[in-house]
Write an enzyme that holds these catalytic residues in place. Structure first.
Site, PDB file in Angstrom:
ATOM      1  NE  ARG A  22      -3.240  -2.564   2.632  1.00  0.00           N
ATOM      2  CZ  ARG A  22      -4.213  -2.930   3.447  1.00  0.00           C
ATOM      3  NH1 ARG A  22      -4.773  -2.051   4.260  1.00  0.00           N
ATOM      4  NH2 ARG A  22      -4.638  -4.178   3.464  1.00  0.00           N
ATOM      5  CB  SER A 122      -7.882  -3.361   2.685  1.00  0.00           C
ATOM      6  OG  SER A 122      -8.773  -4.208   3.322  1.00  0.00           O
ATOM      7  CG  HIS A 123      -8.289  -0.702   6.857  1.00  0.00           C
ATOM      8  ND1 HIS A 123      -7.373  -1.696   6.607  1.00  0.00           N
ATOM      9  CD2 HIS A 123      -7.679   0.186   7.674  1.00  0.00           C
ATOM     10  CE1 HIS A 123      -6.255  -1.407   7.275  1.00  0.00           C
ATOM     11  NE2 HIS A 123      -6.414  -0.281   7.913  1.00  0.00           N
ATOM     12  CG  ASP A 305     -12.846  -3.319   4.600  1.00  0.00           C
ATOM     13  OD1 ASP A 305     -13.603  -4.181   4.124  1.00  0.00           O
ATOM     14  OD2 ASP A 305     -11.598  -3.447   4.629  1.00  0.00           O
ATOM     15  CG  ASP A 307     -10.786  -5.169   0.988  1.00  0.00           C
ATOM     16  OD1 ASP A 307     -11.214  -4.642   2.033  1.00  0.00           O
ATOM     17  OD2 ASP A 307      -9.875  -6.014   0.989  1.00  0.00           O
ATOM     18  CG  ASP A 309     -11.098  -7.599   3.789  1.00  0.00           C
ATOM     19  OD1 ASP A 309     -11.478  -6.449   4.068  1.00  0.00           O
ATOM     20  OD2 ASP A 309      -9.892  -7.895   3.613  1.00  0.00           O
ATOM     21  NE  ARG A 310     -10.043  -4.079   8.141  1.00  0.00           N
ATOM     22  CZ  ARG A 310      -9.221  -3.481   8.977  1.00  0.00           C
ATOM     23  NH1 ARG A 310      -9.688  -2.688   9.929  1.00  0.00           N
ATOM     24  NH2 ARG A 310      -7.920  -3.651   8.867  1.00  0.00           N
ATOM     25  CB  THR A 372      -1.594  -9.086  13.101  1.00  0.00           C
ATOM     26  OG1 THR A 372      -1.862  -8.983  14.501  1.00  0.00           O
ATOM     27  CG2 THR A 372      -2.473  -8.126  12.331  1.00  0.00           C
ATOM     28  CD  GLU A 401      -6.579 -10.493  11.335  1.00  0.00           C
ATOM     29  OE1 GLU A 401      -5.444 -10.234  11.751  1.00  0.00           O
ATOM     30  OE2 GLU A 401      -6.975 -10.157  10.210  1.00  0.00           O
ATOM     31  CB  SER A 403      -8.446  -5.541  12.700  1.00  0.00           C
ATOM     32  OG  SER A 403      -8.179  -6.779  12.049  1.00  0.00           O
ATOM     33  CE  LYS A 414      -9.764  -8.328   6.878  1.00  0.00           C
ATOM     34  NZ  LYS A 414      -8.364  -8.042   7.170  1.00  0.00           N
TER      35      LYS A 414
HETATM   36  C1  VG1 Z   1      -4.504  -4.407   9.992  1.00  0.00           C
HETATM   37  C2  VG1 Z   1      -5.183  -5.251  11.047  1.00  0.00           C
HETATM   38  C3  VG1 Z   1      -5.089  -6.722  10.674  1.00  0.00           C
HETATM   39  C4  VG1 Z   1      -5.704  -6.918   9.283  1.00  0.00           C
HETATM   40  C5  VG1 Z   1      -5.024  -6.010   8.289  1.00  0.00           C
HETATM   41  C6  VG1 Z   1      -5.662  -6.066   6.911  1.00  0.00           C
HETATM   42  O1  VG1 Z   1      -3.129  -4.722   9.939  1.00  0.00           O
HETATM   43  O2  VG1 Z   1      -4.610  -5.028  12.316  1.00  0.00           O
HETATM   44  O3  VG1 Z   1      -5.749  -7.488  11.655  1.00  0.00           O
HETATM   45  O4  VG1 Z   1      -5.559  -8.251   8.878  1.00  0.00           O
HETATM   46  O5  VG1 Z   1      -5.113  -4.652   8.724  1.00  0.00           O
HETATM   47  O6  VG1 Z   1      -7.000  -5.707   6.946  1.00  0.00           O
HETATM   48  P1  VG1 Z   1      -2.007  -3.819  10.644  1.00  0.00           P
HETATM   49  O7  VG1 Z   1      -0.689  -4.464  10.294  1.00  0.00           O
HETATM   50  O8  VG1 Z   1      -2.163  -2.437  10.142  1.00  0.00           O
HETATM   51  O9  VG1 Z   1      -2.293  -3.887  12.113  1.00  0.00           O
HETATM   52  V1  VG1 Z   1      -7.711  -5.063   5.528  1.00  0.00           V
HETATM   53  O10 VG1 Z   1      -9.330  -5.052   5.714  1.00  0.00           O
HETATM   54  O11 VG1 Z   1      -6.966  -3.513   5.465  1.00  0.00           O
HETATM   55  O12 VG1 Z   1      -7.069  -6.134   4.342  1.00  0.00           O
HETATM   56 CO    CO Z   2     -10.359  -4.856   3.964  1.00  0.00          CO
END
Ligand code: VG1
Ligand code: CO
Length: 588
Positions: A22, A122-123, A305, A307, A309-310, A372, A401, A403, A414
């Site tokens: 990213r 993603s988010h 979110d 994409d 998955d959340r 994670t 998770e 998150s 997810k």
């Molecule tokens: C975060 C979350 C993690 C999740 C990842 C991708 O990672 O803590 O649990 O799997 O985002 O989510 P990090 O390294 O920033 O803590 V998504 O929906 O952005 O693919």
């Molecule tokens: Co996501």
């Protein structure tokens, strides 16, 4: 058509993080940034003897800014790498769980895809001034494991040339279509929803959920936050399950997820801070406290979110923390048809609360603790499991998770939609059995009465100075072990203080430095990690957990209960003096 080869030079910092790479969108748009990474992936796959030649590849994304351009670049590079068929969802859209479903299930016609690219951060917020990203998923439909992403990184550092069929025209992705090119190459555009929907139909009893939705006292709302979930939500909730029109909010995917003018500032991240519209509609504020709205509050509310998955799950004026949601779904798994042969195991990421462990213990099923990131669940789910309906090898497994990510082995990602359907299924079955509407809050209260409650909060310190954050972690790491036995206010005594390391039980691969843990004698936990999904500076994540047994006070506010632990965490880390922050940017 011809393959053009152009020289290139390595670009620094193309390291896949927790979930793909990213960066700022403009970084991706510059020169050959994207092409360098994509070529590095193809080079890695070829080295690993993945059947790229003549193979099928899925290419889509979450619809964020620059998605259409990126998809065209990847298609042309894929053909140059020898791919025979490229599959895209309509408008280049596929949610992350849908991509996984397509890779796993759509291949029934003799064209099993060897993998797929997901253009998504993603988010993270999208738009020309925000973030872009790309993830690669393997033939099992799951994120590339670390041993592969490490090779990709190596290739980004030694790459010398790019190959592309750059003379090909762009493909129109707006409607289902099969484009045949010379040399037996194809681009196939197909409905982005149907494969994922077919998988969900194997997991749940749609008729039962339909009855719940038609219940005169039931109402629901679903916020896609202008991410990719819109078309999926409309089809599943309003069409298949008969929810009234208007149930799905913000259901048109937008390249900037609504942008700065949206209530969530284009940050399609479903939690109490960003899912502003949902939180308000459900009669809550960002602390999770009840607020009067002057309007009827839906019985059930959820969001996804960028994409998809959340997931975020709410009842009327009631927020379910993701760690609890995971434990509650597992506790009630026997109400979900997907698990009719019995749930064989479960897993959570290390920072996720131990609420799941309590359920697993009582159900006498194995419970795994992984680092994670969803890529760590893949091997567990693949070991002895394969989800192809009708085959006996199916060994159901649930993962999650803290998150806001929950899922099972119907796919290898997810799955935001799956989590919502799981909750609806549980409510439907309980309502049917009770002969009256059972609410999300009822399920949660009954759960806590049986298992006790793991009060939980995550503090995020976003955009801190990276060097300072690393110094802070190094100082804590240097002390690891020495603090065992140390006592803090309230009689809290440290039992374990370590750096979490994971040995994959399936292939033995080792992942080091996955988070600092302080575990107390009463099993309260303080955990520190550095985020692996940010694009600017560093994000420090602080996870706090305190267990209250069934006999204790189960009705307190989760953020209040963990405050004394936060004070200890700040003392242990000296976070304020390292980062200059006296408060987190986000609490979830
Ligand atoms: C975060 C979350 C993690 C999740 C990842 C991708 O990672 O803590 O649990 O799997 O985002 O989510 P990090 O390294 O920033 O803590 V998504 O929906 O952005 O693919
Ligand atoms: Co996501």
């Amino acid at each position: 058509f011809t393959v053009e080869t152009t020289p290139t030079k390595p670009i620094e910092g193309q390291k896949p993080g927790t979930s793909g790479i990213r960066k700022k969108t403009k970084v991706f748009m510059e020169g050959t940034y994207l092409a360098n990474f994509v070529q590095s992936v193809f080079n890695t796959l070829q080295e690993e003897n993945v059947p790229v030649q003549g193979g099928t590849l899925v290419v889509s994304g979450d619809g964020r800014f620059w998605n259409p351009e990126a998809i065209q670049i990847i298609i042309k590079m894929a053909f140059a790498a020898g791919v025979a068929r490229v599959w895209c969802g309509t408008n280049g859209l596929l949610s992350t769980p849908a991509t996984s479903a397509v890779i796993r299930m759509r291949g029934g016609k003799g064209y099993e895809p060897f993998g797929g690219f997901i253009c998504s951060a993603s988010h993270n917020p999208g738009g020309i001034d925000d973030d872009f990203g790309i993830k690669y998923n393997c033939e099992n439909g799951g994120p590339a494991p670390e041993k592969l992403t490490n090779k990709m990184l190596e290739w980004t550092a030694k790459i010398t040339e790019l190959k592309s069929c750059s003379k090909l025209p762009d493909f129109d992705l707006s409607k289902p279509e099969l484009y045949e090119l010379p040399g037996g190459k194809f681009v196939e555009i197909f409905d982005c929803v149907s494969d994922h929907l077919a998988v969900l139909k194997n997991c749940f009893d749609f008729e039962g959920i339909k009855k719940l939705i038609a219940h005169p006292q039931f109402s629901m709302t679903y916020d896609s936050m202008c991410g990719v979930q819109g078309p999926y939500a409309l089809r599943v909730f309003e069409k298949e399950l008969g929810a009234p029109p208007g149930t799905c909010k913000n259901a048109t995917p937008l390249p900037d997820f609504g942008g700065p003018s949206s209530a969530w500032h284009g940050h399609a991240d479903p939690n109490l801070t960003y899912a502003v519209e949902l939180v308000k509609e459900m009669g809550l504020n960002k602390e999770g406290n009840k607020v009067e709205t002057g309007k009827a509050i839906p019985c059930f509310g959820a969001a996804a979110d960028g994409d998809a998955d959340r997931n975020m799950i709410c009842g009327a004026q009631f927020f379910v923390s993701p760690s609890d949601s995971l434990a509650m779904i597992v506790a009630n798994a026997d109400l979900i048809p997907q698990f009719k042969s019995g749930l064989k195991g479960c897993a959570r990421s290390m920072p996720t609360s131990a609420a799941l462990d309590l359920v697993a213990k009582k159900k006498n099923i194995p419970c795994f603790e992984v680092p994670t990131g969803w890529k760590f669940f893949g091997n567990l789910m693949d070991s002895g499991t394969s989800y192809f309906p009708g085959k006996e090898t199916y060994t159901p497994f649930i993962c999650g998770e803290e998150s806001f990510g929950t899922g099972a082995d119907h796919v290898r990602e997810k799955d935001g939609m799956w989590a919502v359907m799981a909750w609806l299924q549980i409510l439907a079955k309980k309502t049917e059995a009770a002969g009256k509407l059972v609410s999300v809050e009822d399920v949660a209260n009954a759960h806590w009465k049986e298992y006790g409650r793991n009060y939980y909060a995550r503090y995020d310190y976003e955009g801190v100075d990276k060097a300072k954050a690393e110094e802070m972690f190094a100082a804590m790491e240097a002390q690891v072990g020495q603090l065992v036995g140390k006592e803090f206010q309230g009689g809290l005594k440290i039992k374990i203080n370590d750096m979490f390391e994971y040995v994959d039980p399936v292939d033995g691969s080792i992942s080091k430095k996955q988070g600092l843990r302080f575990i107390f004698e009463d099993n309260s936990r303080i955990i520190f990690r550095l985020s692996g999904t940010g694009v600017a500076g560093a994000t420090v994540r602080l996870y706090l957990e305190k267990y209250e047994p069934p006999t204790g006070d189960l009705t307190q506010h989760q953020f209040e209960v963990v405050k004394p632990l936060a004070a200890i965490a700040l003392e242990l880390s000296k976070l304020s003096s390292y980062t200059g922050r006296d408060a987190p940017t986000v609490i979830t």
